[in-house]
Scaffold this active site. Structure first.
Site, PDB file in Angstrom:
ATOM      1  N   GLU A 163       0.810  -1.214   0.000  1.00  0.00           N
ATOM      2  CA  GLU A 163       0.000   0.000   0.000  1.00  0.00           C
ATOM      3  C   GLU A 163       0.848   1.271   0.000  1.00  0.00           C
ATOM      4  O   GLU A 163       0.448   2.285  -0.575  1.00  0.00           O
ATOM      5  CB  GLU A 163      -0.939   0.018   1.211  1.00  0.00           C
ATOM      6  CG  GLU A 163      -2.052  -1.002   1.167  1.00  0.00           C
ATOM      7  CD  GLU A 163      -1.696  -2.332   1.808  1.00  0.00           C
ATOM      8  OE1 GLU A 163      -2.596  -3.192   1.953  1.00  0.00           O
ATOM      9  OE2 GLU A 163      -0.504  -2.517   2.164  1.00  0.00           O
ATOM     10  N   PHE A 173     -11.854  -7.085  13.932  1.00  0.00           N
ATOM     11  CA  PHE A 173     -10.707  -7.518  13.140  1.00  0.00           C
ATOM     12  C   PHE A 173     -10.349  -6.469  12.099  1.00  0.00           C
ATOM     13  O   PHE A 173     -11.188  -6.036  11.323  1.00  0.00           O
ATOM     14  CB  PHE A 173     -11.023  -8.850  12.455  1.00  0.00           C
ATOM     15  CG  PHE A 173      -9.914  -9.353  11.569  1.00  0.00           C
ATOM     16  CD1 PHE A 173      -8.699  -9.757  12.100  1.00  0.00           C
ATOM     17  CD2 PHE A 173     -10.089  -9.420  10.189  1.00  0.00           C
ATOM     18  CE1 PHE A 173      -7.679 -10.217  11.294  1.00  0.00           C
ATOM     19  CE2 PHE A 173      -9.075  -9.885   9.370  1.00  0.00           C
ATOM     20  CZ  PHE A 173      -7.860 -10.280   9.915  1.00  0.00           C
ATOM     21  N   GLN A 174      -9.104  -6.047  12.115  1.00  0.00           N
ATOM     22  CA  GLN A 174      -8.557  -5.045  11.189  1.00  0.00           C
ATOM     23  C   GLN A 174      -9.307  -3.703  11.278  1.00  0.00           C
ATOM     24  O   GLN A 174      -9.348  -2.957  10.296  1.00  0.00           O
ATOM     25  CB  GLN A 174      -8.544  -5.570   9.749  1.00  0.00           C
ATOM     26  CG  GLN A 174      -7.540  -6.696   9.545  1.00  0.00           C
ATOM     27  CD  GLN A 174      -7.278  -7.031   8.094  1.00  0.00           C
ATOM     28  OE1 GLN A 174      -8.143  -6.848   7.241  1.00  0.00           O
ATOM     29  NE2 GLN A 174      -6.102  -7.553   7.803  1.00  0.00           N
ATOM     30  N   LYS A 205     -18.002  -0.845   5.636  1.00  0.00           N
ATOM     31  CA  LYS A 205     -18.432  -1.906   4.731  1.00  0.00           C
ATOM     32  C   LYS A 205     -19.930  -1.830   4.440  1.00  0.00           C
ATOM     33  O   LYS A 205     -20.358  -2.022   3.285  1.00  0.00           O
ATOM     34  CB  LYS A 205     -18.083  -3.261   5.358  1.00  0.00           C
ATOM     35  CG  LYS A 205     -18.407  -4.487   4.518  1.00  0.00           C
ATOM     36  CD  LYS A 205     -17.424  -4.629   3.374  1.00  0.00           C
ATOM     37  CE  LYS A 205     -17.610  -5.962   2.642  1.00  0.00           C
ATOM     38  NZ  LYS A 205     -16.962  -7.089   3.327  1.00  0.00           N
ATOM     39  N   MET A 227      24.082   9.855   3.161  1.00  0.00           N
ATOM     40  CA  MET A 227      23.884  11.149   3.808  1.00  0.00           C
ATOM     41  C   MET A 227      24.150  11.062   5.310  1.00  0.00           C
ATOM     42  O   MET A 227      24.763  11.966   5.894  1.00  0.00           O
ATOM     43  CB  MET A 227      22.468  11.673   3.556  1.00  0.00           C
ATOM     44  CG  MET A 227      22.245  13.108   4.021  1.00  0.00           C
ATOM     45  SD  MET A 227      23.344  14.296   3.206  1.00  0.00           S
ATOM     46  CE  MET A 227      22.425  14.619   1.706  1.00  0.00           C
TER      47      MET A 227
END
Length: 559
Positions: free
Chosen positions: A51, A113-114, A163, A469
Protein backbone atom coordinates in the site's frame (compact mmCIF):
# COMPACT_ATOMS: atom_id res chain seq x y z
CA UNK A 1 -30.14 5.15 -11.14
CA UNK A 2 -29.82 3.07 -7.97
CA UNK A 3 -26.35 1.74 -7.21
CA UNK A 4 -24.48 0.21 -4.30
CA UNK A 5 -22.17 2.42 -2.26
CA UNK A 6 -19.18 0.69 -3.84
CA UNK A 7 -20.52 1.41 -7.33
CA UNK A 8 -21.30 5.01 -6.39
CA UNK A 9 -17.71 5.42 -5.19
CA UNK A 10 -16.21 4.23 -8.48
CA UNK A 11 -18.74 6.10 -10.62
CA UNK A 12 -17.98 9.33 -8.74
CA UNK A 13 -14.25 8.83 -9.23
CA UNK A 14 -14.82 8.40 -12.97
CA UNK A 15 -17.15 11.42 -12.96
CA UNK A 16 -14.35 13.52 -11.42
CA UNK A 17 -11.94 12.59 -14.20
CA UNK A 18 -9.99 9.79 -12.52
CA UNK A 19 -8.23 7.61 -15.08
CA UNK A 20 -5.87 5.64 -12.82
CA UNK A 21 -6.42 4.29 -9.31
CA UNK A 22 -3.57 2.73 -7.33
CA UNK A 23 -4.20 0.30 -4.54
CA UNK A 24 -4.31 -3.09 -2.89
CA UNK A 25 -7.49 -5.11 -2.15
CA UNK A 26 -8.65 -6.53 1.16
CA UNK A 27 -11.73 -7.67 3.02
CA UNK A 28 -13.20 -4.27 3.79
CA UNK A 29 -12.81 -2.97 0.21
CA UNK A 30 -13.72 -6.13 -1.68
CA UNK A 31 -16.99 -4.51 -2.72
CA UNK A 32 -15.10 -1.55 -4.13
CA UNK A 33 -12.89 -3.92 -6.09
CA UNK A 34 -15.95 -5.69 -7.48
CA UNK A 35 -17.17 -2.29 -8.70
CA UNK A 36 -13.75 -1.64 -10.26
CA UNK A 37 -14.03 -5.01 -12.04
CA UNK A 38 -17.35 -3.93 -13.53
CA UNK A 39 -15.92 -0.58 -14.68
CA UNK A 40 -12.48 -1.69 -15.85
CA UNK A 41 -13.13 -0.33 -19.35
CA UNK A 42 -13.48 3.19 -17.91
CA UNK A 43 -10.96 3.30 -15.07
CA UNK A 44 -7.56 1.60 -14.75
CA UNK A 45 -6.48 0.05 -11.47
CA UNK A 46 -2.78 -0.48 -10.74
CA UNK A 47 -2.07 -3.23 -8.22
CA UNK A 48 1.15 -2.49 -6.36
CA UNK A 49 3.19 -4.77 -4.13
CA UNK A 50 2.41 -2.75 -0.98
CA UNK A 51 0.00 0.00 0.00
CA UNK A 52 2.86 2.44 0.63
CA UNK A 53 3.99 1.93 -2.96
CA UNK A 54 0.43 2.63 -4.11
CA UNK A 55 0.29 5.90 -2.17
CA UNK A 56 3.61 7.06 -3.64
CA UNK A 57 2.46 6.08 -7.13
CA UNK A 58 -0.72 8.14 -6.73
CA UNK A 59 1.46 10.99 -5.44
CA UNK A 60 3.85 10.78 -8.41
CA UNK A 61 0.87 10.65 -10.77
CA UNK A 62 -0.50 13.87 -9.25
CA UNK A 63 2.85 15.69 -9.28
CA UNK A 64 3.49 14.89 -12.94
CA UNK A 65 -0.04 15.42 -14.25
CA UNK A 66 -1.12 18.35 -12.10
CA UNK A 67 -4.32 16.42 -11.33
CA UNK A 68 -5.55 14.55 -8.27
CA UNK A 69 -4.02 11.18 -7.43
CA UNK A 70 -6.25 8.43 -6.04
CA UNK A 71 -5.29 5.46 -3.87
CA UNK A 72 -7.42 2.70 -2.27
CA UNK A 73 -6.60 0.45 0.68
CA UNK A 74 -8.46 -1.83 3.03
CA UNK A 75 -8.92 -1.28 6.76
CA UNK A 76 -6.38 -1.82 9.54
CA UNK A 77 -2.85 -2.44 8.26
CA UNK A 78 -3.90 -1.56 4.71
CA UNK A 79 -4.95 1.89 5.87
CA UNK A 80 -1.98 2.45 8.16
CA UNK A 81 0.40 1.44 5.35
CA UNK A 82 -0.85 4.52 3.49
CA UNK A 83 0.12 6.95 6.24
CA UNK A 84 3.73 7.56 5.13
CA UNK A 85 2.53 8.26 1.59
CA UNK A 86 -0.24 10.57 2.81
CA UNK A 87 2.23 12.45 5.02
CA UNK A 88 4.65 12.75 2.09
CA UNK A 89 1.91 14.33 -0.03
CA UNK A 90 0.85 16.61 2.83
CA UNK A 91 4.32 18.04 3.45
CA UNK A 92 4.76 18.71 -0.29
CA UNK A 93 1.23 20.04 -0.95
CA UNK A 94 0.22 17.28 -3.39
CA UNK A 95 -3.49 16.76 -4.22
CA UNK A 96 -4.37 13.20 -3.23
CA UNK A 97 -7.60 11.38 -2.38
CA UNK A 98 -7.07 8.27 -0.25
CA UNK A 99 -10.05 5.93 0.08
CA UNK A 100 -10.04 3.32 2.83
CA UNK A 101 -12.57 0.70 3.77
CA UNK A 102 -13.55 0.03 7.35
CA UNK A 103 -15.61 -2.44 9.36
CA UNK A 104 -19.41 -1.93 9.32
CA UNK A 105 -20.83 0.93 11.39
CA UNK A 106 -22.23 -1.55 13.90
CA UNK A 107 -18.71 -2.81 14.68
CA UNK A 108 -16.93 0.54 14.89
CA UNK A 109 -15.24 1.03 18.27
CA UNK A 110 -15.38 -2.67 19.21
CA UNK A 111 -11.78 -3.56 18.33
CA UNK A 112 -13.06 -5.59 15.40
CA UNK A 113 -10.71 -7.52 13.14
CA UNK A 114 -8.56 -5.05 11.19
CA UNK A 115 -10.41 -2.06 12.64
CA UNK A 116 -8.39 1.11 13.12
CA UNK A 117 -9.35 4.76 13.56
CA UNK A 118 -7.65 5.90 10.38
CA UNK A 119 -9.38 9.29 10.41
CA UNK A 120 -7.96 9.92 13.87
CA UNK A 121 -4.52 8.72 12.83
CA UNK A 122 -4.37 10.94 9.73
CA UNK A 123 -5.74 14.19 11.19
CA UNK A 124 -2.24 15.75 11.40
CA UNK A 125 -1.27 14.79 7.82
CA UNK A 126 -4.39 15.55 5.77
CA UNK A 127 -6.08 18.77 4.71
CA UNK A 128 -9.32 17.12 5.80
CA UNK A 129 -10.70 13.64 6.24
CA UNK A 130 -14.16 12.09 6.23
CA UNK A 131 -15.83 9.13 7.88
CA UNK A 132 -18.91 8.34 5.76
CA UNK A 133 -21.65 7.01 8.03
CA UNK A 134 -24.51 7.21 5.51
CA UNK A 135 -24.70 6.22 1.89
CA UNK A 136 -26.80 9.35 1.25
CA UNK A 137 -23.65 11.44 1.84
CA UNK A 138 -21.20 9.30 -0.12
CA UNK A 139 -21.10 10.84 -3.61
CA UNK A 140 -21.09 14.43 -2.38
CA UNK A 141 -18.37 13.60 0.15
CA UNK A 142 -16.13 12.26 -2.62
CA UNK A 143 -16.79 15.37 -4.72
CA UNK A 144 -16.02 17.61 -1.76
CA UNK A 145 -12.80 15.66 -1.13
CA UNK A 146 -11.64 16.33 -4.69
CA UNK A 147 -12.45 20.02 -4.32
CA UNK A 148 -10.54 20.32 -1.05
CA UNK A 149 -7.56 18.36 -2.39
CA UNK A 150 -7.00 20.64 -5.38
CA UNK A 151 -8.12 24.02 -4.01
CA UNK A 152 -5.85 26.70 -2.56
CA UNK A 153 -2.74 25.03 -1.23
CA UNK A 154 -3.31 21.44 -2.43
CA UNK A 155 -3.01 18.42 -0.18
CA UNK A 156 -4.30 14.95 0.65
CA UNK A 157 -7.83 14.13 1.78
CA UNK A 158 -8.87 10.76 3.22
CA UNK A 159 -12.32 9.16 2.95
CA UNK A 160 -13.06 6.20 5.24
CA UNK A 161 -16.07 4.14 4.08
CA UNK A 162 -17.52 1.41 6.34
CA UNK A 163 -18.43 -1.91 4.73
CA UNK A 164 -22.19 -1.50 5.22
CA UNK A 165 -22.13 1.85 3.39
CA UNK A 166 -20.42 0.14 0.45
CA UNK A 167 -23.11 -2.55 0.37
CA UNK A 168 -26.17 -0.29 0.80
CA UNK A 169 -27.95 1.10 -2.27
CA UNK A 170 -28.88 4.68 -3.12
CA UNK A 171 -29.77 6.83 -6.09
CA UNK A 172 -26.77 8.10 -8.07
CA UNK A 173 -26.89 11.10 -10.39
CA UNK A 174 -23.82 12.05 -12.38
CA UNK A 175 -22.53 15.57 -11.68
CA UNK A 176 -19.92 17.82 -13.35
CA UNK A 177 -16.26 17.85 -12.31
CA UNK A 178 -15.98 20.05 -9.22
CA UNK A 179 -14.16 23.35 -9.62
CA UNK A 180 -11.52 24.66 -7.27
CA UNK A 181 -12.77 26.88 -4.49
CA UNK A 182 -12.39 30.55 -5.34
CA UNK A 183 -9.53 32.18 -3.48
CA UNK A 184 -9.31 35.69 -2.09
CA UNK A 185 -7.51 38.04 -4.44
CA UNK A 186 -4.11 39.51 -3.52
CA UNK A 187 -4.60 42.97 -2.03
CA UNK A 188 -3.74 45.69 -4.51
CA UNK A 189 -2.36 48.12 -1.94
CA UNK A 190 0.16 45.50 -0.84
CA UNK A 191 1.26 44.92 -4.41
CA UNK A 192 1.67 48.66 -4.82
CA UNK A 193 3.87 48.69 -1.73
CA UNK A 194 5.93 45.87 -3.22
CA UNK A 195 6.36 47.78 -6.47
CA UNK A 196 7.78 50.70 -4.48
CA UNK A 197 10.19 48.36 -2.64
CA UNK A 198 11.35 46.93 -5.97
CA UNK A 199 11.96 50.42 -7.35
CA UNK A 200 14.10 51.32 -4.31
CA UNK A 201 16.10 48.08 -4.23
CA UNK A 202 19.59 47.73 -5.68
CA UNK A 203 20.22 44.04 -4.94
CA UNK A 204 16.90 42.19 -5.44
CA UNK A 205 16.63 38.38 -5.33
CA UNK A 206 13.65 36.19 -6.30
CA UNK A 207 13.25 32.96 -4.34
CA UNK A 208 10.71 30.40 -5.65
CA UNK A 209 9.22 27.32 -4.03
CA UNK A 210 6.79 24.54 -4.84
CA UNK A 211 3.89 26.99 -4.80
CA UNK A 212 5.23 28.46 -8.04
CA UNK A 213 4.74 25.08 -9.72
CA UNK A 214 1.25 24.66 -8.29
CA UNK A 215 0.30 28.10 -9.63
CA UNK A 216 1.93 27.49 -13.03
CA UNK A 217 3.74 30.82 -12.61
CA UNK A 218 6.93 30.13 -14.60
CA UNK A 219 6.31 32.81 -17.21
CA UNK A 220 5.39 35.48 -14.67
CA UNK A 221 8.45 34.77 -12.52
CA UNK A 222 10.81 35.03 -15.48
CA UNK A 223 9.13 38.29 -16.57
CA UNK A 224 9.48 39.68 -13.04
CA UNK A 225 13.18 38.79 -12.94
CA UNK A 226 13.76 40.55 -16.27
CA UNK A 227 11.92 43.71 -15.21
CA UNK A 228 13.69 43.82 -11.83
CA UNK A 229 17.08 42.75 -13.21
CA UNK A 230 17.20 40.12 -10.46
CA UNK A 231 18.67 36.63 -10.07
CA UNK A 232 16.43 33.69 -9.19
CA UNK A 233 17.02 30.93 -6.66
CA UNK A 234 14.86 27.95 -5.79
CA UNK A 235 13.94 25.63 -2.96
CA UNK A 236 14.25 21.90 -3.58
CA UNK A 237 10.51 21.74 -4.30
CA UNK A 238 10.68 24.77 -6.59
CA UNK A 239 13.11 23.13 -9.02
CA UNK A 240 11.72 23.03 -12.58
CA UNK A 241 9.45 26.04 -11.92
CA UNK A 242 12.19 28.19 -13.52
CA UNK A 243 14.23 26.67 -16.31
CA UNK A 244 17.92 25.92 -15.74
CA UNK A 245 18.78 27.40 -19.11
CA UNK A 246 17.49 30.79 -17.95
CA UNK A 247 20.68 32.84 -17.37
CA UNK A 248 19.11 34.48 -14.30
CA UNK A 249 18.58 31.14 -12.56
CA UNK A 250 21.34 30.39 -10.05
CA UNK A 251 20.01 27.05 -8.79
CA UNK A 252 18.89 25.69 -5.46
CA UNK A 253 19.33 27.60 -2.20
CA UNK A 254 19.78 26.03 1.22
CA UNK A 255 21.70 23.33 3.05
CA UNK A 256 23.04 21.82 -0.19
CA UNK A 257 22.22 24.70 -2.49
CA UNK A 258 24.46 26.25 -5.12
CA UNK A 259 27.08 28.59 -3.68
CA UNK A 260 26.25 31.56 -5.93
CA UNK A 261 22.52 31.20 -5.27
CA UNK A 262 22.82 30.97 -1.49
CA UNK A 263 25.38 33.77 -1.23
CA UNK A 264 23.37 36.06 -3.52
CA UNK A 265 20.31 35.56 -1.35
CA UNK A 266 22.31 36.40 1.77
CA UNK A 267 23.65 39.61 0.22
CA UNK A 268 20.37 40.84 -1.30
CA UNK A 269 18.66 43.99 -0.04
CA UNK A 270 15.21 42.76 -1.18
CA UNK A 271 14.14 39.12 -1.08
CA UNK A 272 10.87 38.25 -2.85
CA UNK A 273 9.73 34.79 -1.77
CA UNK A 274 7.16 33.16 -4.08
CA UNK A 275 5.34 30.05 -2.90
CA UNK A 276 7.98 28.84 -0.44
CA UNK A 277 7.67 28.17 3.28
CA UNK A 278 11.11 28.88 4.77
CA UNK A 279 11.94 25.29 5.67
CA UNK A 280 14.79 24.90 8.15
CA UNK A 281 16.81 23.07 5.46
CA UNK A 282 16.50 26.16 3.27
CA UNK A 283 17.16 28.86 5.87
CA UNK A 284 19.81 27.56 8.23
CA UNK A 285 19.98 29.69 11.38
CA UNK A 286 16.68 31.60 11.36
CA UNK A 287 18.13 34.28 13.64
CA UNK A 288 20.64 35.20 10.94
CA UNK A 289 18.42 34.56 7.92
CA UNK A 290 17.63 37.69 5.97
CA UNK A 291 18.81 40.05 8.71
CA UNK A 292 20.44 42.24 6.04
CA UNK A 293 17.47 42.32 3.70
CA UNK A 294 13.82 43.23 3.44
CA UNK A 295 11.67 40.15 2.91
CA UNK A 296 8.41 39.92 0.96
CA UNK A 297 6.45 36.67 1.10
CA UNK A 298 3.76 35.86 -1.52
CA UNK A 299 1.84 32.67 -0.77
CA UNK A 300 -1.65 31.24 -1.24
CA UNK A 301 -1.50 29.82 2.30
CA UNK A 302 -1.66 32.84 4.62
CA UNK A 303 -0.75 30.60 7.56
CA UNK A 304 2.79 30.36 6.16
CA UNK A 305 3.36 34.13 6.31
CA UNK A 306 5.37 35.00 9.44
CA UNK A 307 5.30 31.35 10.58
CA UNK A 308 9.02 30.58 10.35
CA UNK A 309 10.48 33.95 9.33
CA UNK A 310 9.00 37.34 10.20
CA UNK A 311 8.72 39.28 6.94
CA UNK A 312 8.45 42.94 6.05
CA UNK A 313 5.47 42.39 3.74
CA UNK A 314 3.15 39.40 3.43
CA UNK A 315 0.85 39.03 0.43
CA UNK A 316 -1.78 36.31 0.49
CA UNK A 317 -3.29 34.86 -2.66
CA UNK A 318 -2.53 32.89 -5.80
CA UNK A 319 1.03 33.78 -6.78
CA UNK A 320 0.29 33.77 -10.51
CA UNK A 321 -2.53 36.27 -10.02
CA UNK A 322 -0.37 38.38 -7.71
CA UNK A 323 2.47 38.58 -10.24
CA UNK A 324 0.09 39.30 -13.11
CA UNK A 325 -1.28 42.27 -11.20
CA UNK A 326 2.17 43.39 -10.03
CA UNK A 327 3.98 43.39 -13.38
CA UNK A 328 2.12 46.35 -14.96
CA UNK A 329 3.01 48.44 -11.89
CA UNK A 330 6.77 48.07 -12.54
CA UNK A 331 9.27 49.85 -14.72
CA UNK A 332 12.25 47.99 -16.12
CA UNK A 333 15.39 48.70 -14.14
CA UNK A 334 19.09 47.85 -14.28
CA UNK A 335 21.26 46.85 -11.30
CA UNK A 336 24.72 46.97 -12.83
CA UNK A 337 26.81 46.60 -9.68
CA UNK A 338 24.60 43.78 -8.40
CA UNK A 339 25.01 41.86 -11.65
CA UNK A 340 28.78 42.27 -11.42
CA UNK A 341 28.71 40.80 -7.91
CA UNK A 342 26.58 37.87 -9.07
CA UNK A 343 28.97 37.13 -11.91
CA UNK A 344 31.84 37.12 -9.39
CA UNK A 345 29.96 34.64 -7.18
CA UNK A 346 29.24 32.42 -10.18
CA UNK A 347 32.94 32.46 -11.01
CA UNK A 348 33.82 31.45 -7.43
CA UNK A 349 31.33 28.59 -7.68
CA UNK A 350 32.83 27.46 -10.98
CA UNK A 351 36.32 27.42 -9.47
CA UNK A 352 35.10 25.42 -6.45
CA UNK A 353 33.49 22.91 -8.81
CA UNK A 354 36.72 22.50 -10.78
CA UNK A 355 38.66 21.81 -7.57
CA UNK A 356 36.21 19.30 -6.10
CA UNK A 357 34.63 17.37 -9.00
CA UNK A 358 36.55 15.04 -11.30
CA UNK A 359 35.38 14.80 -14.90
CA UNK A 360 37.45 11.67 -15.53
CA UNK A 361 35.98 9.26 -12.97
CA UNK A 362 32.60 7.66 -12.39
CA UNK A 363 30.99 9.92 -9.83
CA UNK A 364 27.56 11.51 -9.26
CA UNK A 365 28.26 14.43 -11.60
CA UNK A 366 29.54 12.39 -14.54
CA UNK A 367 26.75 9.85 -14.10
CA UNK A 368 23.95 12.42 -13.99
CA UNK A 369 25.27 14.47 -16.91
CA UNK A 370 25.76 11.33 -19.01
CA UNK A 371 22.18 10.19 -18.31
CA UNK A 372 20.84 13.63 -19.24
CA UNK A 373 22.35 13.31 -22.71
CA UNK A 374 19.67 10.72 -23.46
CA UNK A 375 16.68 12.44 -21.88
CA UNK A 376 14.28 15.06 -23.21
CA UNK A 377 13.01 18.10 -21.26
CA UNK A 378 9.54 16.57 -20.81
CA UNK A 379 10.78 13.34 -19.18
CA UNK A 380 9.97 13.04 -15.46
CA UNK A 381 13.03 12.65 -13.24
CA UNK A 382 12.18 11.00 -9.92
CA UNK A 383 14.43 10.50 -6.92
CA UNK A 384 14.40 8.84 -3.57
CA UNK A 385 15.93 10.68 -0.61
CA UNK A 386 19.56 11.08 0.36
CA UNK A 387 22.82 12.11 -1.27
CA UNK A 388 21.68 11.06 -4.74
CA UNK A 389 18.65 13.36 -4.39
CA UNK A 390 20.84 16.37 -3.63
CA UNK A 391 23.24 15.55 -6.47
CA UNK A 392 20.33 15.43 -8.91
CA UNK A 393 19.02 18.72 -7.53
CA UNK A 394 22.45 20.27 -8.02
CA UNK A 395 23.49 18.81 -11.37
CA UNK A 396 20.43 17.88 -13.43
CA UNK A 397 19.15 20.70 -15.62
CA UNK A 398 15.36 20.91 -15.55
CA UNK A 399 13.78 22.82 -18.41
CA UNK A 400 10.10 21.98 -18.10
CA UNK A 401 7.74 22.32 -15.10
CA UNK A 402 6.67 19.25 -13.09
CA UNK A 403 9.58 17.12 -14.23
CA UNK A 404 11.38 16.88 -10.87
CA UNK A 405 9.53 14.34 -8.73
CA UNK A 406 10.98 14.14 -5.22
CA UNK A 407 10.01 14.03 -1.55
CA UNK A 408 11.02 17.33 0.03
CA UNK A 409 9.20 18.07 3.26
CA UNK A 410 9.03 14.57 4.73
CA UNK A 411 12.19 13.24 3.06
CA UNK A 412 10.74 9.79 2.44
CA UNK A 413 13.24 7.08 1.58
CA UNK A 414 11.42 4.55 -0.60
CA UNK A 415 9.32 7.24 -2.30
CA UNK A 416 11.01 6.93 -5.69
CA UNK A 417 9.85 3.60 -7.10
CA UNK A 418 6.15 4.24 -6.65
CA UNK A 419 6.48 7.87 -7.71
CA UNK A 420 8.37 6.94 -10.88
CA UNK A 421 5.67 4.41 -11.82
CA UNK A 422 2.95 7.01 -11.23
CA UNK A 423 4.83 9.62 -13.26
CA UNK A 424 5.37 7.25 -16.18
CA UNK A 425 1.65 6.40 -16.28
CA UNK A 426 0.60 10.05 -15.93
CA UNK A 427 2.79 11.31 -18.77
CA UNK A 428 3.25 8.29 -21.02
CA UNK A 429 6.94 9.25 -21.02
CA UNK A 430 10.08 7.32 -20.19
CA UNK A 431 10.87 8.17 -16.57
CA UNK A 432 14.25 8.11 -14.86
CA UNK A 433 14.53 7.16 -11.20
CA UNK A 434 17.75 8.15 -9.47
CA UNK A 435 18.03 6.26 -6.19
CA UNK A 436 20.58 5.08 -3.66
CA UNK A 437 21.08 1.53 -2.47
CA UNK A 438 19.63 2.52 0.92
CA UNK A 439 16.47 4.11 -0.45
CA UNK A 440 16.03 1.45 -3.12
CA UNK A 441 16.05 -1.20 -0.42
CA UNK A 442 13.02 0.39 1.24
CA UNK A 443 10.56 -0.46 -1.58
CA UNK A 444 12.40 -2.72 -4.03
CA UNK A 445 9.33 -4.99 -3.86
CA UNK A 446 7.74 -2.60 -6.37
CA UNK A 447 9.97 -4.13 -9.04
CA UNK A 448 7.09 -6.62 -9.35
CA UNK A 449 4.70 -3.76 -10.20
CA UNK A 450 7.18 -2.33 -12.68
CA UNK A 451 7.68 -5.70 -14.34
CA UNK A 452 3.96 -6.39 -14.57
CA UNK A 453 3.21 -2.98 -16.11
CA UNK A 454 6.33 -2.94 -18.28
CA UNK A 455 6.38 0.79 -17.51
CA UNK A 456 9.28 2.67 -19.15
CA UNK A 457 11.22 3.42 -15.97
CA UNK A 458 15.02 3.55 -15.97
CA UNK A 459 16.31 2.89 -12.44
CA UNK A 460 19.75 4.40 -11.78
CA UNK A 461 21.13 3.09 -8.48
CA UNK A 462 23.99 5.13 -7.04
CA UNK A 463 25.43 2.20 -5.16
CA UNK A 464 28.01 3.20 -2.54
CA UNK A 465 27.30 0.42 -0.03
CA UNK A 466 26.39 2.87 2.74
CA UNK A 467 23.67 5.20 3.94
CA UNK A 468 25.50 8.06 2.30
CA UNK A 469 23.88 11.15 3.81
CA UNK A 470 23.97 9.81 7.36
CA UNK A 471 27.58 8.71 6.82
CA UNK A 472 28.43 12.21 5.56
CA UNK A 473 27.12 13.71 8.81
CA UNK A 474 28.99 11.08 10.84
CA UNK A 475 32.14 11.98 8.90
CA UNK A 476 31.81 15.73 9.37
CA UNK A 477 30.19 16.13 12.78
CA UNK A 478 30.51 12.83 14.72
CA UNK A 479 34.27 12.09 14.58
CA UNK A 480 33.83 9.43 11.88
CA UNK A 481 31.72 7.20 14.14
CA UNK A 482 30.17 5.22 11.28
CA UNK A 483 27.43 3.65 13.34
CA UNK A 484 25.05 1.35 11.43
CA UNK A 485 25.51 3.02 8.05
CA UNK A 486 27.29 0.19 6.20
CA UNK A 487 24.78 -1.68 4.03
CA UNK A 488 26.22 -5.17 4.13
CA UNK A 489 23.97 -7.96 2.90
CA UNK A 490 22.35 -6.04 0.06
CA UNK A 491 21.49 -8.17 -2.99
CA UNK A 492 23.18 -8.49 -6.35
CA UNK A 493 20.95 -6.00 -8.18
CA UNK A 494 21.45 -7.62 -11.57
CA UNK A 495 20.28 -10.98 -10.21
CA UNK A 496 17.38 -9.24 -8.48
CA UNK A 497 16.34 -7.53 -11.71
CA UNK A 498 16.66 -10.81 -13.57
CA UNK A 499 14.32 -12.46 -11.08
CA UNK A 500 11.66 -9.95 -12.12
CA UNK A 501 12.45 -10.26 -15.81
CA UNK A 502 13.94 -6.76 -15.96
CA UNK A 503 17.11 -6.16 -18.02
CA UNK A 504 20.03 -4.63 -16.14
CA UNK A 505 23.54 -3.22 -16.41
CA UNK A 506 26.42 -3.05 -13.93
CA UNK A 507 28.69 0.00 -14.21
CA UNK A 508 31.96 0.45 -12.32
CA UNK A 509 33.93 2.96 -14.42
CA UNK A 510 33.65 5.60 -17.13
CA UNK A 511 34.24 3.17 -20.00
CA UNK A 512 31.33 1.01 -18.85
CA UNK A 513 29.22 4.12 -18.34
CA UNK A 514 29.76 5.32 -21.92
CA UNK A 515 29.28 1.80 -23.26
CA UNK A 516 26.08 0.89 -21.41
CA UNK A 517 24.07 3.97 -20.48
CA UNK A 518 22.89 4.59 -24.04
CA UNK A 519 21.70 0.98 -24.28
CA UNK A 520 19.87 1.32 -20.98
CA UNK A 521 18.20 4.59 -21.94
CA UNK A 522 17.03 3.12 -25.25
CA UNK A 523 15.60 -0.04 -23.66
CA UNK A 524 11.85 -0.43 -24.06
CA UNK A 525 10.08 -0.99 -20.75
CA UNK A 526 11.84 -1.06 -17.38
CA UNK A 527 15.60 -1.35 -16.93
CA UNK A 528 17.91 -1.26 -13.91
CA UNK A 529 21.40 0.27 -13.92
CA UNK A 530 23.62 -0.47 -10.92
CA UNK A 531 26.39 2.15 -10.69
CA UNK A 532 29.19 1.81 -8.15
CA UNK A 533 30.34 5.10 -6.65
CA UNK A 534 32.79 5.91 -3.85
CA UNK A 535 31.32 5.75 -0.35
CA UNK A 536 33.21 8.91 0.60
CA UNK A 537 31.67 11.11 -2.10
CA UNK A 538 30.07 14.08 -0.34
CA UNK A 539 27.31 16.52 -1.18
CA UNK A 540 28.89 19.96 -1.23
CA UNK A 541 28.32 22.84 -0.67
CA UNK A 542 26.78 22.28 2.74
CA UNK A 543 25.52 24.45 5.57
CA UNK A 544 26.58 22.93 8.90
CA UNK A 545 23.72 22.24 11.34
CA UNK A 546 22.60 25.55 12.86
CA UNK A 547 24.87 27.46 10.49
CA UNK A 548 24.13 30.40 8.23
CA UNK A 549 25.07 31.24 4.67
CA UNK A 550 28.29 32.72 6.05
CA UNK A 551 29.33 29.22 7.16
CA UNK A 552 28.98 27.35 3.86
CA UNK A 553 31.35 24.38 3.54
CA UNK A 554 32.53 24.26 -0.08
CA UNK A 555 35.54 21.94 0.11
CA UNK A 556 36.93 19.28 2.42
CA UNK A 557 40.34 19.72 3.95
CA UNK A 558 42.88 17.00 3.17
CA UNK A 559 43.68 14.77 6.15
Amino acid sequence: MKLSGAQITIETLIEQGTKFVFGYPGGQVINLYDAIYEADDRIHHVLTAHEQGASHAADGYARSSGGVGVVIATSGPGATNLVTGIATAYLDSVPLVAITGNVPNSLIGRDSFQEVDITGITIPVTKHNFFVKRIEDLADTIRHAFQIAKSGRPGPVLIDIPKDVQIAEYEYTKMPVVEKEEQRKPKTHKLEKLSKMIKESQRPFIYVGGGALVADATQEIEQLANVMDAPIGSTLMGLSSVYHNNPRFLGMVGMHGHYASSKSLSEADLLIVIGARFSDRATGDVNKYGNRTKIVHIDIDRAEVDKNIIVDLGIGGDVKEALQELLPMLETKSNVEWQKRIEALKQEESQQFERTVSLDTLNPYTLITEVQKYTTPDMPIATDVGQHQMWVAQYYQFNKPRTFITSGGLGTMGFGMGAAIGSALATGKKTVLFTGDGSFGMNMNELSTLSKLQAPVVIIIMNNGVLGMVRQWQNLFFDKHFSQTNLSGMPDYQKLADAFGIPSYHITNMDELHKNIEKAMHTNGPVLVDCLIDKDEMVLPMLPPGGSFDDIITEMEEN
